[in-house]
Design a protein around this motif. Structure first.
Motif, mmCIF file in Angstrom:
data_model
loop_
_atom_site.group_PDB
_atom_site.id
_atom_site.type_symbol
_atom_site.label_atom_id
_atom_site.label_comp_id
_atom_site.label_asym_id
_atom_site.label_seq_id
_atom_site.Cartn_x
_atom_site.Cartn_y
_atom_site.Cartn_z
ATOM 1 N N LEU A 1 0.697 -1.011 -0.139
ATOM 2 C CA LEU A 1 -0.103 -0.209 0.039
ATOM 3 C C LEU A 1 0.877 1.305 -0.033
ATOM 4 C CD1 LEU A 1 -2.593 -1.074 2.947
ATOM 5 C CD2 LEU A 1 -2.708 -1.397 0.491
ATOM 6 N N ARG A 2 0.418 2.206 -0.850
ATOM 7 C CA ARG A 2 0.932 3.729 -0.764
ATOM 8 C C ARG A 2 -0.082 4.495 -0.392
ATOM 9 N NH1 ARG A 2 4.449 0.507 -1.388
ATOM 10 N NH2 ARG A 2 6.262 0.394 -2.711
ATOM 11 N N TYR A 3 -0.025 5.159 0.840
ATOM 12 C CA TYR A 3 -0.881 6.226 1.568
ATOM 13 C C TYR A 3 -0.660 7.548 0.995
ATOM 14 C CZ TYR A 3 -1.095 2.266 4.832
ATOM 15 O OH TYR A 3 -1.249 0.982 5.435
ATOM 16 N N ALA A 4 -1.884 7.878 0.420
ATOM 17 C CA ALA A 4 -1.742 9.322 0.130
ATOM 18 C C ALA A 4 -1.072 10.376 0.947
ATOM 19 C CB ALA A 4 -3.514 9.931 -0.201
ATOM 20 N N ASP A 5 -0.306 11.295 0.256
ATOM 21 C CA ASP A 5 0.350 12.200 1.128
ATOM 22 C C ASP A 5 -0.499 13.260 1.619
ATOM 23 O OD1 ASP A 5 2.536 11.122 0.350
ATOM 24 O OD2 ASP A 5 3.142 12.898 -1.199
ATOM 25 N N ARG A 6 -0.545 13.930 2.823
ATOM 26 C CA ARG A 6 -1.564 14.762 3.301
ATOM 27 C C ARG A 6 -0.881 15.941 3.808
ATOM 28 N NH1 ARG A 6 -4.425 12.201 8.313
ATOM 29 N NH2 ARG A 6 -2.506 10.793 8.450
ATOM 30 N N SER A 7 -1.415 17.176 3.918
ATOM 31 C CA SER A 7 -1.070 18.249 4.654
ATOM 32 C C SER A 7 -1.988 19.132 5.047
ATOM 33 C CB SER A 7 0.038 18.984 3.212
ATOM 34 O OG SER A 7 -0.927 19.379 2.364
ATOM 35 N N GLY A 8 -1.831 20.248 5.642
ATOM 36 C CA GLY A 8 -2.644 21.175 6.325
ATOM 37 C C GLY A 8 -1.892 22.322 6.962
ATOM 38 N N TRP A 9 -2.711 23.296 7.555
ATOM 39 C CA TRP A 9 -2.360 24.391 8.248
ATOM 40 C C TRP A 9 -3.083 24.435 9.551
ATOM 41 C CZ3 TRP A 9 1.093 27.970 6.841
ATOM 42 C CH2 TRP A 9 1.548 28.080 5.419
ATOM 43 N N GLU A 10 -2.361 24.458 10.524
ATOM 44 C CA GLU A 10 -2.879 24.614 11.969
ATOM 45 C C GLU A 10 -2.251 26.134 12.553
ATOM 46 O OE1 GLU A 10 -4.822 22.729 13.508
ATOM 47 O OE2 GLU A 10 -4.727 20.977 12.147
ATOM 48 N N GLY A 11 -3.008 26.473 13.589
ATOM 49 C CA GLY A 11 -2.718 27.649 14.022
ATOM 50 C C GLY A 11 -2.990 27.594 15.574
ATOM 51 N N SER A 12 -2.097 28.239 16.321
ATOM 52 C CA SER A 12 -2.037 28.336 17.917
ATOM 53 C C SER A 12 -1.933 29.444 18.418
ATOM 54 C CB SER A 12 -1.167 26.994 18.288
ATOM 55 O OG SER A 12 0.154 27.200 18.044
ATOM 56 N N ALA A 13 -2.438 29.830 19.484
ATOM 57 C CA ALA A 13 -2.044 31.168 20.106
ATOM 58 C C ALA A 13 -1.964 31.146 21.812
ATOM 59 C CB ALA A 13 -3.234 32.217 19.643
ATOM 60 N N ARG A 14 -1.746 31.972 22.279
ATOM 61 C CA ARG A 14 -1.620 32.140 23.870
ATOM 62 C C ARG A 14 -1.631 33.824 24.252
ATOM 63 N NH1 ARG A 14 3.587 29.762 26.743
ATOM 64 N NH2 ARG A 14 4.396 31.848 26.021
ATOM 65 N N ILE A 15 -2.579 34.049 25.212
ATOM 66 C CA ILE A 15 -2.711 35.333 25.858
ATOM 67 C C ILE A 15 -2.467 35.076 27.324
ATOM 68 C CG2 ILE A 15 -3.863 36.345 23.742
ATOM 69 C CD1 ILE A 15 -6.338 35.966 25.734
ATOM 70 N N GLY A 16 -2.052 36.061 28.027
ATOM 71 C CA GLY A 16 -1.888 36.047 29.399
ATOM 72 C C GLY A 16 -1.581 37.338 30.086
ATOM 73 N N ALA A 17 -1.762 37.565 31.343
ATOM 74 C CA ALA A 17 -1.493 38.581 32.270
ATOM 75 C C ALA A 17 -1.044 38.211 33.638
ATOM 76 C CB ALA A 17 -2.669 39.517 32.245
ATOM 77 N N ALA A 18 -0.065 38.990 34.086
ATOM 78 C CA ALA A 18 0.278 38.867 35.564
ATOM 79 C C ALA A 18 0.233 40.261 36.256
ATOM 80 C CB ALA A 18 1.576 38.268 35.671
ATOM 81 N N VAL A 19 -0.365 40.305 37.435
ATOM 82 C CA VAL A 19 -0.273 41.563 38.128
ATOM 83 C C VAL A 19 0.283 41.398 39.617
ATOM 84 C CG1 VAL A 19 -2.709 41.222 38.866
ATOM 85 C CG2 VAL A 19 -1.496 43.704 38.897
ATOM 86 N N ARG A 20 1.237 42.069 39.927
ATOM 87 C CA ARG A 20 1.602 42.174 41.456
ATOM 88 C C ARG A 20 0.840 43.204 42.018
ATOM 89 N NH1 ARG A 20 5.986 44.139 40.206
ATOM 90 N NH2 ARG A 20 5.929 46.284 41.030
ATOM 91 N N LEU B 1 -4.138 6.824 9.087
ATOM 92 C CA LEU B 1 -5.292 7.955 8.803
ATOM 93 C C LEU B 1 -5.366 8.897 9.953
ATOM 94 C CD1 LEU B 1 -7.718 5.903 6.576
ATOM 95 C CD2 LEU B 1 -5.783 7.162 5.853
ATOM 96 N N LEU B 2 -4.600 8.851 11.072
ATOM 97 C CA LEU B 2 -4.797 9.836 12.346
ATOM 98 C C LEU B 2 -4.676 11.243 11.908
ATOM 99 C CD1 LEU B 2 -2.618 7.672 14.705
ATOM 100 C CD2 LEU B 2 -5.425 7.878 14.833
ATOM 101 N N SER B 3 -5.515 11.973 12.514
ATOM 102 C CA SER B 3 -5.637 13.376 12.157
ATOM 103 C C SER B 3 -4.565 14.097 13.570
ATOM 104 C CB SER B 3 -7.185 13.886 12.514
ATOM 105 O OG SER B 3 -7.800 13.566 11.454
ATOM 106 N N PRO B 4 -4.378 15.254 13.414
ATOM 107 C CA PRO B 4 -3.711 16.191 14.277
ATOM 108 C C PRO B 4 -4.407 16.371 15.632
ATOM 109 C CG PRO B 4 -3.224 17.159 12.369
ATOM 110 C CD PRO B 4 -4.312 16.135 12.316
ATOM 111 N N GLU B 5 -3.926 16.125 16.955
ATOM 112 C CA GLU B 5 -4.689 16.697 18.254
ATOM 113 C C GLU B 5 -4.534 18.163 18.109
ATOM 114 O OE1 GLU B 5 -3.225 12.814 20.921
ATOM 115 O OE2 GLU B 5 -1.983 14.685 20.916
#
Length: 679
Positions: free
Chosen positions: A409-428, A467-471
């Protein structure tokens, strides 16, 4: 690794401008916005005072850090040593990103961590960041990031030696050292460890097929740091390791070898920058066996050999914004490739089929991380965009006796885009009180191991899934940091995470029978396949305490994690259950005294009951262990040391089969030896 020698040559001092140049030996400083996150540091004193001398043991000072199984790297199967936090994960792949001087350390093919390759004694410190979204470190930091920082020549000293002899004819030898060469420096670390091991199956369930599981491990790490121009520093790392273990029956040898090389350039002018490139090679081989019901005989079931390669590049830039602003931006690329070569379907001890499966994957991303400091307030925001590919996936199976292929078997090549982000705050809020909060997202590409490699654990067998997808992760946390008095600190964090498309090992049947992707499964064994679950939801609390007063020091860490699976379809029986090998409570505490005539340290660790399997049928009992270290100086730089692991000989259960056969982690282990650390 013929090209490795030039890396060390590059680390030798080169002519520079006639001015004083101070080498740093580290990467870029952590951005100020890290104050909004749940971070814990482990200093060098704790790194070198572990009773086991194992990095994975030291990391348990931070409650919530866990490998898939409770055993350490002397007895566990290497593929069970992925690292994660906060109960995120339905299998043994790492959900946390482990870095050494900015370079990923997980196996390129499998995502597990080769812990014997990294000596705690060669490190200056460890920083653990719980929670995802760490964009500038790279993709894959779903549960958190563990950063390891190499010690410099001054910290290591010209030479330091330790030698121990312990239970079950065990030997543990370590040598480290460093030297300044003109304007640069070189450091080295060498280790050797061996032992006859213990019988993994608990007493009362053993048979003639069971025996002790020996281990033999060795490693070397070389590092050079030198200025190559005013404001520019070159850091070169080269390391190699060998790890041989046995699983306690015939036909179960485990051999791992690897070599790593990396170069990092650091620019320390007004525009601060870093450029890191690395190359990794791994060679993994493992045998698997089936033991009959009476445990009187073992027979081979699978023989695997997996060569794999990983390469990567990261560029980071910090422009001089000023006015309290800090920006880190850049990009990274990581490529991995590997194939499993297997002999399987054994008849009368002889394999009858051959399987070759594997492929390649890559991740390329751009990131930006912005911090703002305004008096008592610190803000952070960051994100990254990644392009991923999975390509050249293949499965080839053929009878060894000849004839047409069973699969091609030859599995089809796969590709994609993923985005990730982070926001945060600290106050004394007031002196000694800081409030913080963060929200983040992240993602992880399936490993080649999850996509292409089937495996066995006892009588259980698990099929791969190409055929697993990204987490994909979403999470938020709030916390408070208290420093009410000098030398005392308390950090508390509450978190809520959701891991969509979590990859888990899903039970689909039971033996005896023949199943796709794994072949025959014996009675009492489970047939599983890797699948994307709907989600894993995890919420909990983490509390860390630290105290130091003169020669005394203490610390404690507790993590409560309520992780549950959301599942439907073929995985519906898992809905509402805990992920496999996830304990709801973890606790670690230590107390130490370091004086001129005596140094002593004690550590207690507790892990609550958890389940071996996805269906939460096979329970593993809780465990409470105690370790201790005693050091008595006898001459200048020399000391006699005694160490004890699991002093009460607690039964630490790491696995249980469908027929109730229990496997344990290390029993009581006592060591006597010496250390030489010139002052």
């Amino acid at each position: 690794m013929r090209g490795a020698a030039p890396l060390l040559l590059l680390a030798l001092p080169l002519p520079v401008a006639a001015q004083e140049i101070v080498i740093v030996g580290q990467g870029l400083d952590a951005p100020p916005g890290e104050a909004a996150l749940a971070t814990v540091e482990i200093d060098r004193e704790r790194l070198t005072d572990s009773a086991s001398g194992r990095l994975e043991d030291v990391l348990h000072d931070v409650a919530g850090v866990a490998q898939f199984r409770r055993a350490d790297s002397r007895s566990s199967h290497p593929t069970a040593q992925g690292i994660t936090l906060r109960g995120l994960g339905g299998n043994a792949s790492s959900r946390a990103l482990l870095l050494l001087d900015g370079v990923p350390q997980a196996d390129p093919f499998g995502g597990w961590v080769p812990f014997p390759a990294t000596l705690p004694q060669r490190l200056a410190r460890v920083r653990v960041t719980r929670g995802g979204g760490s964009g500038y470190h790279g993709a894959g930091a779903l549960a958190g990031t563990v950063e390891l920082f190499s010690a410099d020549a001054r910290t290591l000293g010209p030479v330091a030696l330790t030698g121990f002899y312990g239970s079950r004819d065990s030997v543990d030898l370590v040598a480290t050292g460093g030297a300044r060469l003109s304007a640069g420096e070189v450091t080295a670390a060498v280790q050797f460890a061996r032992g006859d091991g213990f019988v993994p199956i608990v007493e009362g369930q053993r048979g003639a097929a069971d025996r002790a599981a020996p281990y033999e491990q060795a490693g070397i790490a070389l590092r050079g740091v030198a200025p190559i121009a005013a404001g520019i520093e070159l850091q070169a790392n080269l390391s190699a390791f060998s790890d041989q273990r046995d699983r306690g029956t015939d036909f179960t040898p485990v051999n791992s070898r690897g070599a790593d090389a990396s170069l990092r350039l650091i620019g320390s002018g007004r525009w601060r920058w870093a450029a890191t490139g690395w190359l990794q090679h791994r060679d993994f081989a493992s045998g698997f066996a089936s033991v009959n019901a009476a445990r009187s005989a073992a027979s081979p079931t699978l023989d695997q050999h997996i060569p794999a390669t990983g390469t990567g590049l990261r560029i980071e830039i910090e422009p001089p914004l000023g006015s309290g602003w800090t920006l880190r931006t850049g990009g990274d690329l990581r490529m991995v490739s590997g194939r499993t070569n297997e002999l399987y379907s054994f008849v009368a001890g002889t394999p009858t089929r051959r399987r070759v499966a594997g492929g390649e994957s890559s991740t390329a991303g751009l990131f930006a991380d912005l911090s703002l400091e305004r008096g008592a307030l610190t803000l952070t925001a960051g994100g990254r965009a990644d392009r991923w590919t999975i390509r050249n996936g293949a499965l080839f199976e053929i009878p060894l006796a000849g004839g047409a292929p069973l699969s091609d078997l030859r599995y089809a090549d796969r590709s994609g885009w993923e985005g990730s982000a982070r926001i945060g705050a600290a106050v004394r809020a007031v002196d000694g009180v800081t409030l913080r909060g963060a929200a983040y997202s992240g993602w992880r590409l399936p490993t080649l191991n999850e996509l292409y490699r089937p495996f066995r654990a006892g009588t259980d067998a698990t099929a791969a899934n190409p055929l697993l997808s990204p987490e994909r992760l979403r999470g938020a946390e709030i916390g408070i940091d208290l420093t009410p008095a000098p030398g005392f600190s308390l950090r508390a964090t509450g978190f809520l995470n959701r891991l969509d498309d979590a990859i888990g090992n899903v039970t689909l049947g039971s033996g005896p029978g023949t199943f796709p992707g794994v072949g025959f499964v014996a009675a009492g064994g489970a047939y599983r396949a890797r699948q994307n679950l709907d989600a894993i939801e995890s919420r909990g609390v983490e509390i860390d305490l630290g105290w130091q007063a003169g020669p005394w020091r203490a610390g404690a860490s507790w993590a409560y994690t309520d992780a549950r699976v959301n599942a439907s379809g073929a995985a519906a029986p898992l809905d509402g259950r805990r992920p496999a090998q996830t304990a709801p409570h973890q606790l670690s505490a230590h107390l130490g005294y370091s004086g001129e005539r005596l140094s002593v340290a004690g550590t207690a660790r507790y892990v609550a009951a958890q389940f071996e399997d996805d269906l939460n049928v096979r329970a593993l009992a809780d465990a409470l262990t105690f370790d201790a270290v005693l050091r008595v100086p006898v001459a200048k730089g020399f000391a006699i040391e005694a160490r004890g692991e699991n002093l009460t000989d607690a039964r630490i259960e790491t696995g249980v089969s469908g027929t109730g056969v229990v496997e344990r982690a290390s029993p009581r282990t006592l060591w006597i030896g010496f250390s030489y650390r010139p002052r």
